[in-house]
Write a protein that holds these residues in place. Structure first.
Motif, mmCIF file in Angstrom:
data_model
loop_
_atom_site.group_PDB
_atom_site.id
_atom_site.type_symbol
_atom_site.label_atom_id
_atom_site.label_comp_id
_atom_site.label_asym_id
_atom_site.label_seq_id
_atom_site.Cartn_x
_atom_site.Cartn_y
_atom_site.Cartn_z
ATOM 1 N N LYS A 62 0.820 -1.235 0.000
ATOM 2 C CA LYS A 62 0.000 0.000 0.000
ATOM 3 C C LYS A 62 0.851 1.281 0.000
ATOM 4 O O LYS A 62 0.338 2.368 -0.244
ATOM 5 C CB LYS A 62 -0.959 0.006 1.187
ATOM 6 N N TYR A 63 2.166 1.142 0.275
ATOM 7 C CA TYR A 63 3.048 2.319 0.267
ATOM 8 C C TYR A 63 3.959 2.357 -0.955
ATOM 9 O O TYR A 63 4.844 3.206 -1.022
ATOM 10 C CB TYR A 63 3.915 2.332 1.525
ATOM 11 N N LYS A 64 3.755 1.461 -1.902
ATOM 12 C CA LYS A 64 4.662 1.362 -3.046
ATOM 13 C C LYS A 64 4.761 2.675 -3.826
ATOM 14 O O LYS A 64 5.820 3.022 -4.358
ATOM 15 C CB LYS A 64 4.231 0.232 -3.989
ATOM 16 N N ARG A 65 3.674 3.433 -3.872
ATOM 17 C CA ARG A 65 3.692 4.691 -4.626
ATOM 18 C C ARG A 65 4.637 5.717 -3.996
ATOM 19 O O ARG A 65 5.011 6.712 -4.622
ATOM 20 C CB ARG A 65 2.285 5.276 -4.716
ATOM 21 N N TYR A 66 5.035 5.462 -2.736
ATOM 22 C CA TYR A 66 5.928 6.397 -2.036
ATOM 23 C C TYR A 66 7.389 5.933 -2.059
ATOM 24 O O TYR A 66 8.253 6.638 -1.527
ATOM 25 C CB TYR A 66 5.476 6.557 -0.579
ATOM 26 N N PHE A 67 7.634 4.783 -2.683
ATOM 27 C CA PHE A 67 8.985 4.204 -2.642
ATOM 28 C C PHE A 67 10.037 5.191 -3.165
ATOM 29 O O PHE A 67 11.017 5.499 -2.483
ATOM 30 C CB PHE A 67 9.027 2.900 -3.446
ATOM 31 N N LYS A 68 9.844 5.717 -4.372
ATOM 32 C CA LYS A 68 10.833 6.625 -4.970
ATOM 33 C C LYS A 68 10.945 7.920 -4.179
ATOM 34 O O LYS A 68 12.036 8.475 -4.013
ATOM 35 C CB LYS A 68 10.463 6.930 -6.425
ATOM 36 N N LYS A 69 9.808 8.405 -3.699
ATOM 37 C CA LYS A 69 9.815 9.647 -2.924
ATOM 38 C C LYS A 69 10.618 9.479 -1.632
ATOM 39 O O LYS A 69 11.377 10.372 -1.233
ATOM 40 C CB LYS A 69 8.369 10.067 -2.604
ATOM 41 N N LEU A 70 10.440 8.333 -1.016
ATOM 42 C CA LEU A 70 11.192 8.053 0.212
ATOM 43 C C LEU A 70 12.683 7.898 -0.081
ATOM 44 O O LEU A 70 13.532 8.386 0.678
ATOM 45 C CB LEU A 70 10.648 6.803 0.899
#
Length: 297
Positions: free
Chosen positions: A235-243
């Protein structure tokens, strides 16, 4: 002598209160419309601040009191770590600065405990008092400030009075746990991801309120997130690059958001030095001199 269990420490974020009082009483007014005394000193915000202080003492009956003041923005430890810290804030109005100086002088005359410590901010002075009180005393501690950064200091015997339109809320550890599902010590990790526009703390670009709190609830802290960043919950995959891109800013922001609880000048203090011992007749004399008319006692 008061039993330690019945002792109560009231901590005031001095500039937070004074500035709120100033802007509330200056709203919609031109400079020449602000209240002054016959000597030309501005007293609009100071009058409201003193009124509030006396009300707080009447309602909460503290045995100990400390007012914490900030140093200049460009003189703080955080500014040394990050040059853009609080870099977006406007210059303070001259009448507000003048009333700060009058307040400091007044409290000195009255023997009201107030503290400014080079390189540290009011939050750090408050944080150190909270920790010291927690370690050494059994009674209650109340923080008076609208600064939600201070929520990281809450514990079983430390609460925060937060003003709102409908009145003040005594915000406790139970309230915090119920609202956020984390411990107060983890609040700094949420703030590290979100950043803080008011203080110009960057946070992690693209990680907003919808993700920051759930991430900390699941992974515990910023370190926990980055330890598992390659295998984050789907559910957090969309934030991977941002993180990934924001790793450096996340740790910097956490460092900037964390309140110091080891300010040397405060650690060395004896709590007997901040017991409330205000001479009411002297207070009346000083307020009369300033032409400030408020209820005393």
């Amino acid at each position: 002598m008061v039993d330690e269990k019945h002792e109560k420490l009231l901590l005031i974020d001095g500039f937070n209160l004074l500035s709120r009082c100033y802007f509330a009483t200056a709203y919609g007014k031109e400079l020449h419309q602000l209240q002054r005394n016959s000597k030309g000193l501005f007293i609009n915000g100071l009058r409201a601040k003193i009124q509030k202080l006396l009300q707080l003492v009447r309602i909460h009956t503290p045995t100990h009191l400390a007012i914490a003041w900030d140093v200049k923005r460009n003189e703080t430890l955080r500014k040394q770590k990050y040059q853009d810290y609080k870099g977006t804030r406007n210059e303070l109005p001259e009448p507000l600065i003048q009333q700060y100086e009058t307040a400091v002088s007044l409290f000195n005359s009255l023997g009201i405990p107030q503290f400014t410590v080079p390189k540290y901010e009011a939050d750090d002075i408050i944080g150190t008092f909270v920790q010291k009180w927690r370690d050494e005393r059994e009674g209650e501690c109340i923080i008076y400030s609208n600064d939600r950064d201070l929520l990281q200091l809450l514990c079983g015997k430390t609460s925060q009075l937060i003003a709102a339109k409908k009145g003040e809320t005594k915000y406790t550890l139970t309230h915090f746990q119920s609202d956020y599902g984390i411990e107060p010590s983890q609040w700094v990790d949420v703030k590290a991801l979100l950043g803080d526009k008011s203080d110009n703390i960057p946070g992690v670009a693209g990680v907003g309120e919808k993700a920051a709190l759930p991430l900390i609830q699941q992974y515990g802290n910023v370190e926990g997130i980055y330890h598992k960043v390659d295998e984050l919950d789907e559910k957090y995959k969309r934030y991977f690059k941002k993180l990934q891109l924001g790793r450096e800013m996340a740790f910097l922001s956490k460092d900037l958001c964390k309140i110091y609880t080891d300010v040397p000048d405060i650690l060395e203090l004896d709590f007997d030095q901040i017991q409330i011992k205000v001479d009411k007749s002297k207070l009346l004399d000083e307020l009369t001199e300033l032409e400030i008319n408020v209820r005393v006692g």
